[in-house]
Design a protein around this motif. Sequence first.
Motif, PDB file in Angstrom:
ATOM      1  N   GLN A 105      16.288   7.321   1.734  1.00  0.00           N
ATOM      2  CA  GLN A 105      16.211   5.877   1.524  1.00  0.00           C
ATOM      3  C   GLN A 105      15.010   5.269   2.263  1.00  0.00           C
ATOM      4  O   GLN A 105      14.303   4.429   1.710  1.00  0.00           O
ATOM      5  N   LEU A 106      14.803   5.700   3.507  1.00  0.00           N
ATOM      6  CA  LEU A 106      13.655   5.192   4.271  1.00  0.00           C
ATOM      7  C   LEU A 106      12.332   5.586   3.619  1.00  0.00           C
ATOM      8  O   LEU A 106      11.396   4.787   3.584  1.00  0.00           O
ATOM      9  N   THR A 107      12.258   6.790   3.088  1.00  0.00           N
ATOM     10  CA  THR A 107      11.040   7.239   2.409  1.00  0.00           C
ATOM     11  C   THR A 107      10.778   6.383   1.177  1.00  0.00           C
ATOM     12  O   THR A 107       9.636   5.986   0.917  1.00  0.00           O
ATOM     13  N   LYS A 108      11.826   6.083   0.433  1.00  0.00           N
ATOM     14  CA  LYS A 108      11.681   5.234  -0.760  1.00  0.00           C
ATOM     15  C   LYS A 108      11.222   3.828  -0.360  1.00  0.00           C
ATOM     16  O   LYS A 108      10.333   3.251  -0.992  1.00  0.00           O
ATOM     17  N   LEU A 109      11.826   3.271   0.698  1.00  0.00           N
ATOM     18  CA  LEU A 109      11.445   1.941   1.172  1.00  0.00           C
ATOM     19  C   LEU A 109       9.990   1.929   1.622  1.00  0.00           C
ATOM     20  O   LEU A 109       9.223   1.032   1.243  1.00  0.00           O
ATOM     21  N   ARG A 110       9.592   2.908   2.396  1.00  0.00           N
ATOM     22  CA  ARG A 110       8.198   2.992   2.859  1.00  0.00           C
ATOM     23  C   ARG A 110       7.237   3.094   1.674  1.00  0.00           C
ATOM     24  O   ARG A 110       6.160   2.490   1.670  1.00  0.00           O
ATOM     25  N   SER A 111       7.625   3.846   0.672  1.00  0.00           N
ATOM     26  CA  SER A 111       6.789   4.008  -0.519  1.00  0.00           C
ATOM     27  C   SER A 111       6.605   2.672  -1.251  1.00  0.00           C
ATOM     28  O   SER A 111       5.497   2.333  -1.673  1.00  0.00           O
ATOM     29  N   GLU A 112       7.695   1.922  -1.383  1.00  0.00           N
ATOM     30  CA  GLU A 112       7.622   0.601  -2.031  1.00  0.00           C
ATOM     31  C   GLU A 112       6.703  -0.333  -1.252  1.00  0.00           C
ATOM     32  O   GLU A 112       5.894  -1.057  -1.826  1.00  0.00           O
ATOM     33  N   TYR A 113       6.848  -0.319   0.061  1.00  0.00           N
ATOM     34  CA  TYR A 113       5.979  -1.145   0.904  1.00  0.00           C
ATOM     35  C   TYR A 113       4.511  -0.735   0.737  1.00  0.00           C
ATOM     36  O   TYR A 113       3.636  -1.575   0.591  1.00  0.00           O
ATOM     37  N   ARG A 114       4.265   0.557   0.771  1.00  0.00           N
ATOM     38  CA  ARG A 114       2.890   1.060   0.684  1.00  0.00           C
ATOM     39  C   ARG A 114       2.235   0.622  -0.625  1.00  0.00           C
ATOM     40  O   ARG A 114       1.078   0.208  -0.647  1.00  0.00           O
ATOM     41  N   LYS A 115       2.976   0.713  -1.743  1.00  0.00           N
ATOM     42  CA  LYS A 115       2.444   0.315  -3.056  1.00  0.00           C
ATOM     43  C   LYS A 115       2.011  -1.147  -3.060  1.00  0.00           C
ATOM     44  O   LYS A 115       1.071  -1.517  -3.750  1.00  0.00           O
ATOM     45  N   ALA A 116       2.731  -1.983  -2.316  1.00  0.00           N
ATOM     46  CA  ALA A 116       2.460  -3.424  -2.301  1.00  0.00           C
ATOM     47  C   ALA A 116       1.501  -3.836  -1.182  1.00  0.00           C
ATOM     48  O   ALA A 116       1.253  -5.023  -0.989  1.00  0.00           O
ATOM     49  N   GLY A 117       0.993  -2.863  -0.429  1.00  0.00           N
ATOM     50  CA  GLY A 117       0.066  -3.196   0.652  1.00  0.00           C
ATOM     51  C   GLY A 117       0.750  -3.781   1.876  1.00  0.00           C
ATOM     52  O   GLY A 117       0.141  -4.518   2.651  1.00  0.00           O
ATOM     53  N   VAL A 118       2.015  -3.444   2.056  1.00  0.00           N
ATOM     54  CA  VAL A 118       2.789  -3.918   3.210  1.00  0.00           C
ATOM     55  C   VAL A 118       2.822  -2.797   4.245  1.00  0.00           C
ATOM     56  O   VAL A 118       3.092  -1.640   3.913  1.00  0.00           O
ATOM     57  N   ASP A 119       2.550  -3.152   5.486  1.00  0.00           N
ATOM     58  CA  ASP A 119       2.556  -2.178   6.577  1.00  0.00           C
ATOM     59  C   ASP A 119       3.931  -2.207   7.244  1.00  0.00           C
ATOM     60  O   ASP A 119       4.355  -3.242   7.745  1.00  0.00           O
ATOM     61  N   TYR A 120       4.636  -1.077   7.224  1.00  0.00           N
ATOM     62  CA  TYR A 120       5.995  -0.972   7.760  1.00  0.00           C
ATOM     63  C   TYR A 120       5.974  -0.048   8.967  1.00  0.00           C
ATOM     64  O   TYR A 120       5.508   1.088   8.876  1.00  0.00           O
ATOM     65  N   LYS A 121       6.449  -0.540  10.104  1.00  0.00           N
ATOM     66  CA  LYS A 121       6.404   0.246  11.343  1.00  0.00           C
ATOM     67  C   LYS A 121       7.673   0.046  12.154  1.00  0.00           C
ATOM     68  O   LYS A 121       8.332  -0.985  12.058  1.00  0.00           O
ATOM     69  N   VAL A 122       7.948   1.018  13.003  1.00  0.00           N
ATOM     70  CA  VAL A 122       9.015   0.909  13.990  1.00  0.00           C
ATOM     71  C   VAL A 122       8.335   0.911  15.359  1.00  0.00           C
ATOM     72  O   VAL A 122       7.580   1.830  15.681  1.00  0.00           O
TER      73      VAL A 122
END
Length: 176
Positions: A38-55
């Motif tokens: 699920q986290l991989t899918k979420l990160r992928s969606e963010y990446r496609k939209a140019g959103v930087d996701y970090k912990v």
Amino acid sequence: MKEATLQAKSQVVEEIKEKISNSQSIVLVDYRGLNVEQLTKLRSEYRKAGVDYKVYKNSMMRFAFKDSGLEGFNEYLKGPNAIAFGIDDPVAAAKITAEFAKDNDKLEIKAGIVDGKIIDVAGVKDLAELPPREVLIAQALGGLNAPIQGFANVLQGTIRGLAIVLNQIAEKQQTA
């Protein structure tokens, strides 16, 4: 050793501050309970939209938000958090997060920031409901174009009406 650790932490805080200043929007989430897939899918969606996701560690984020004049955001930094920085599109991070949360109830939206203003969960969800930037621009241009089109239609209708009246007069004169 202590100096190196302090330097590394300082660099992380600077990185977060830079992302805060370069972001059009920010969304904070609690990701507990999501599996790797699920986290991989979420990160992928963010990446496609140019959103930087970090912990990041909450302590590092607290320093960065305080230094950025957003210390009110620190009240949301409890428990495990991840942060999505919407760099190009102010709606993308909120939209992707809200859509993903609908299908994955383990992802909890905590808060967000838009235009330097802290927004709550409802604000993030409202932001997610906005159409994409391109659609908003098209709607604005359509709104500007509508009066011009209306004026053209009125003129066209007047000319059409004049042609009909002239045609009727011509027909009357031919029959007379």
